[in-house]
Design a protein around this motif. Structure first.
Motif, PDB file in Angstrom:
ATOM      1  N   ASP A 190      50.526  49.358 -72.613  1.00 54.39           N
ATOM      2  CA  ASP A 190      50.371  48.495 -71.440  1.00 54.39           C
ATOM      3  C   ASP A 190      51.408  48.739 -70.345  1.00 54.39           C
ATOM      4  OD1 ASP A 190      48.123  47.379 -72.271  1.00 54.39           O
ATOM      5  OD2 ASP A 190      48.986  45.477 -72.984  1.00 54.39           O
ATOM      6  N   ASP A 191      52.678  48.755 -70.720  1.00 52.86           N
ATOM      7  CA  ASP A 191      53.728  48.937 -69.719  1.00 52.86           C
ATOM      8  C   ASP A 191      54.538  50.195 -70.029  1.00 52.86           C
ATOM      9  OD1 ASP A 191      54.756  48.026 -72.058  1.00 52.86           O
ATOM     10  OD2 ASP A 191      56.281  46.743 -71.136  1.00 52.86           O
ATOM     11  N   ALA A 192      53.904  51.150 -70.725  1.00 53.22           N
ATOM     12  CA  ALA A 192      54.665  52.324 -71.169  1.00 53.22           C
ATOM     13  C   ALA A 192      55.062  53.216 -69.993  1.00 53.22           C
ATOM     14  CB  ALA A 192      53.858  53.113 -72.192  1.00 53.22           C
ATOM     15  N   ASP A 193      56.258  53.733 -70.125  1.00 48.00           N
ATOM     16  CA  ASP A 193      56.841  54.657 -69.156  1.00 48.00           C
ATOM     17  C   ASP A 193      56.547  56.084 -69.596  1.00 48.00           C
ATOM     18  OD1 ASP A 193      58.173  54.271 -66.875  1.00 48.00           O
ATOM     19  OD2 ASP A 193      60.181  54.562 -67.743  1.00 48.00           O
ATOM     20  N   CYS A 194      56.904  56.333 -70.854  1.00 46.00           N
ATOM     21  CA  CYS A 194      56.638  57.643 -71.455  1.00 46.00           C
ATOM     22  C   CYS A 194      55.553  57.474 -72.501  1.00 46.00           C
ATOM     23  CB  CYS A 194      57.899  58.202 -72.111  1.00 46.00           C
ATOM     24  SG  CYS A 194      57.582  59.746 -72.994  1.00 46.00           S
ATOM     25  N   ALA A 195      54.505  58.274 -72.387  1.00 45.99           N
ATOM     26  CA  ALA A 195      53.414  58.198 -73.360  1.00 45.99           C
ATOM     27  C   ALA A 195      53.437  59.423 -74.255  1.00 45.99           C
ATOM     28  CB  ALA A 195      52.076  58.109 -72.644  1.00 45.99           C
ATOM     29  N   ILE A 196      53.454  59.169 -75.548  1.00 45.38           N
ATOM     30  CA  ILE A 196      53.288  60.252 -76.513  1.00 45.38           C
ATOM     31  C   ILE A 196      51.788  60.398 -76.751  1.00 45.38           C
ATOM     32  CG2 ILE A 196      53.707  60.923 -78.918  1.00 45.38           C
ATOM     33  CD1 ILE A 196      56.211  59.000 -78.719  1.00 45.38           C
ATOM     34  N   VAL A 197      51.313  61.632 -76.833  1.00 46.20           N
ATOM     35  CA  VAL A 197      49.909  61.872 -77.186  1.00 46.20           C
ATOM     36  C   VAL A 197      49.910  62.728 -78.450  1.00 46.20           C
ATOM     37  CG1 VAL A 197      47.689  62.826 -76.470  1.00 46.20           C
ATOM     38  CG2 VAL A 197      49.208  61.799 -74.765  1.00 46.20           C
ATOM     39  N   ALA A 198      49.154  62.306 -79.454  1.00 41.69           N
ATOM     40  CA  ALA A 198      49.142  63.052 -80.715  1.00 41.69           C
ATOM     41  C   ALA A 198      47.867  62.756 -81.493  1.00 41.69           C
ATOM     42  CB  ALA A 198      50.371  62.698 -81.552  1.00 41.69           C
TER      43      ALA A 198
ATOM     44  N   ALA B 178      58.317  53.210 -74.485  1.00 43.69           N
ATOM     45  CA  ALA B 178      57.487  54.314 -74.956  1.00 43.69           C
ATOM     46  C   ALA B 178      56.178  53.753 -75.507  1.00 43.69           C
ATOM     47  CB  ALA B 178      58.220  55.104 -76.030  1.00 43.69           C
ATOM     48  N   GLY B 179      55.135  54.547 -75.430  1.00 35.74           N
ATOM     49  CA  GLY B 179      53.835  54.168 -75.990  1.00 35.74           C
ATOM     50  C   GLY B 179      53.166  55.380 -76.598  1.00 35.74           C
ATOM     51  N   LEU B 180      52.042  55.132 -77.268  1.00 45.43           N
ATOM     52  CA  LEU B 180      51.322  56.237 -77.917  1.00 45.43           C
ATOM     53  C   LEU B 180      49.846  56.193 -77.551  1.00 45.43           C
ATOM     54  CD1 LEU B 180      51.053  58.478 -80.280  1.00 45.43           C
ATOM     55  CD2 LEU B 180      50.436  56.542 -81.727  1.00 45.43           C
TER      56      LEU B 180
END
Lengths: 385, 183
Positions: A258-266, A288-290
């Motif tokens: 929702d408010d992620a700055d850096c998104a990890i994608v995996a 951070a978010g995923l």
């Protein structure tokens, strides 16, 4: 009811309840426990299927192709070098529009020989026309088999599907899984009714050649079917959720985005470790978010674009490498975000079974924040000299 | 408050470390917690050092890495101590169970409780073979309180059958009683 069991056995049980009529497989580490369990079920009459023992993976998938063309629901499982040996048959199975479902217990490809996990094997078949699902845990590894059969056999799709889950990390792990009952699976997954089938009483030909005047149109139609399967995946995933409470309608899962700055994608089991690392980073005030990709083929470009459009950096964890280019997931994510200005950085990680801890996820996020990426994560110093 | 607890088992190929991890996870799950057991697969030769891991938590376990900071360690074979740093990463207040008939000479990290047990003799007495995994499971149940002896016995009977099951249950019980005495 929740039960605790090895991932391979949970998957074998799920496959049994899908009632495949023909199984052809060749044992290979770390897939072996699945096909051993299924062979036992057939021998003990707990599964009414023809179990064809074959001399290679090429023959295994060839037998599946033939049995599927004759109108049976079929199953196979493989990994790594075994999948590589199926290469030709994979393209044919998709081209012939045969809804074979195959478990891919993800493992690295040689050389050098590695029996350990990464996702190079299924990624190498990304252009073959098979649908590709990736499971985060053993619950999903079982559930996605029911969904895969539903989608593959749908008349709007008629394509084969891989259900991918990480070798050892999931296949050899004991953890609680909620198994469906046979009655539940029967309600969700109706009997397979082929549109066309090879029948000596009513002969047809399939798989003939296409001249340059028509080949392109065949490829177009297969591509349309793969892309169109997304709608069917949504429907089948939503219905699974309505019936059993676990919703697979979305081809992606957003975790604290929702408010992620850096998104990890995996994709796959690494996402569990990433979620725990993200919770710890959030406690430290780092946003951070995923974004977890569950369906890699068809690729959910629209969902990816939507989920990532607001973030300041994207860190893709690729357990594969398209040698001479980048990781396959990063290439897709960049394509999906083309023109958005969101920077996408790629991290080749966890190849050949190298373990990933929470601290590794955190250091990837640190690197992405500093704009450092497009690299192999955690390389030994000596190769850099 | 950290609810996750982790166990690392050190053994040699053929000693049943992976089975131990699995049965401990089965017994823990029967006791109402989430558990996860998995091996560190390496060179699967008899005698080679192997590790297996178990996690326990009150909520679903998502973490998939190997165990680096264990709360509990089981060492099936004390000759491993000179080859492998079996104490690596052990948490303060952690419990280490070592199968040895001699007092432990290796330096033990401060704040760690070490329980030594001659599991090989218990296994030989009950099973006639020096396979110590079920014995050490009984010791782990007594020392950690993570699993109930009854649940462990059920897990053992779920894996082995007949006389073999009862012999392994007897070994686990004896170790459980032995550790309860000293604890």
């Amino acid at each position: 009811m929740m039960e605790i069991m090895e991932g391979s056995h949970a998957v074998a049980n799920a496959v049994r309840m899908c009632r495949p009529q023909v199984i052809a497989a060749y044992p290979i580490t770390p897939q072996t426990h699945i096909v051993e369990a299924l062979a036992e079920m057939v021998a003990d009459c707990r599964l009414d299927a023809e179990y064809i023992t074959v001399e290679s993976e090429f023959s295994a998938l060839s037998a599946c192709l033939g049995a599927s063309a004759a109108g049976s629901r079929v199953y196979s499982a493989t990994t790594s070098q075994g999948l590589a040996l199926m290469f030709e048959v994979c393209f044919n199975t998709a081209g012939l529009r045969l809804p074979v479902v195959m478990s891919i217990v993800n493992r690295a490809l040689g050389a050098p020989l590695s029996i350990w996990n990464d996702q190079q094997d299924s990624i190498a078949l990304r252009d073959s026309g098979w649908l590709q699902f990736y499971a985060e845990d053993n619950q999903e590894a079982t559930d996605l088999h029911y969904v895969a059969y539903r989608v593959a056999e749908d008349r709007r799709v008629l394509l084969p599907a891989f259900v991918c889950f990480d070798g050892y990390i999931l296949s050899h792990t004991y953890e609680p899984v909620e198994m469906l009952t046979e009655e539940q699976v029967d309600r969700y997954l109706p009997k397979y009714r082929p549109v066309h089938r090879l029948d000596s009483a009513d002969p047809i030909s399939i798989g003939l050649f296409a001249s340059p005047d028509y080949y392109t149109e065949f490829r177009y139609q297969i591509d349309q079917a793969v892309k169109g399967s997304m709608q069917v995946i949504r429907e089948a995933g939503r219905q699974f959720g309505e019936m059993f409470g676990r919703d697979y309608a979305s081809p992606v899962e957003e975790y604290r985005m929702d408010d992620a700055d850096c998104a990890i994608v995996a994709m796959g089991s690494i996402c569990g470790t990433a979620k725990d690392a993200i919770d710890e980073m959030r406690k430290e005030g780092r946003k951070a978010g995923l974004l977890r990709i569950r369906t890699f083929r068809p690729f959910p470009a629209e969902e990816v674009r939507k989920a990532l459009s607001g973030v300041s950096s994207v860190a893709v964890l690729d357990k594969n490498i398209s040698l001479g280019s980048k990781g396959a997931v990063a290439l897709e994510v960049r394509d999906a975000l083309y023109g958005s200005g969101v920077p996408v950085l790629d991290y080749i990680i966890a190849l050949g079974g190298r373990d990933v801890a929470k601290k590794d996820i955190k250091s990837v996020v640190d690197m992405a924040a500093a704009g450092k990426g497009d690299l192999f994560y955690g390389l030994r110093e000596e190769v850099l000299r | 408050m950290i609810s996750l607890r982790e166990l690392r088992i050190h053994g040699r190929g053929g000693q049943g470390s992976v089975t131990a991890a699995e049965l401990i996870a089965v017994a823990a799950f029967a006791g109402g917690v989430y558990s996860q057991a998995f091996p560190a697969f390496g060179v699967e030769r008899r005698g080679a050092p192997v590790q297996a891991f178990v996690r326990f938590d009150d909520k679903k376990i998502r973490l998939r890495s190997q165990v680096y900071d264990p709360d509990y360690i089981i060492v099936q074979d004390s000759t491993l101590i000179s080859d492998v740093n079996v104490f690596q990463g052990v948490r303060d207040g952690g419990i280490v169970i070592v199968n040895t008939e001699k007092p432990l000479r290796a330096p033990v990290p401060p704040g760690v409780k070490v329980i030594t047990l001659d599991a090989t003799s218990i296994a030989l007495k009950n099973l006639s073979v020096p396979i110590t995994n079920t014995t050490l499971m009984g010791a782990f149940a007594a020392a950690s309180g993570e699993i109930d002896l009854g649940a462990l016995e059920k897990a053992i009977r779920g894996r082995f059958t007949g006389e073999m099951a009862e012999k392994n249950v007897a070994a686990a019980r004896e170790a459980y009683a032995r550790v309860k005495e000293v604890a």
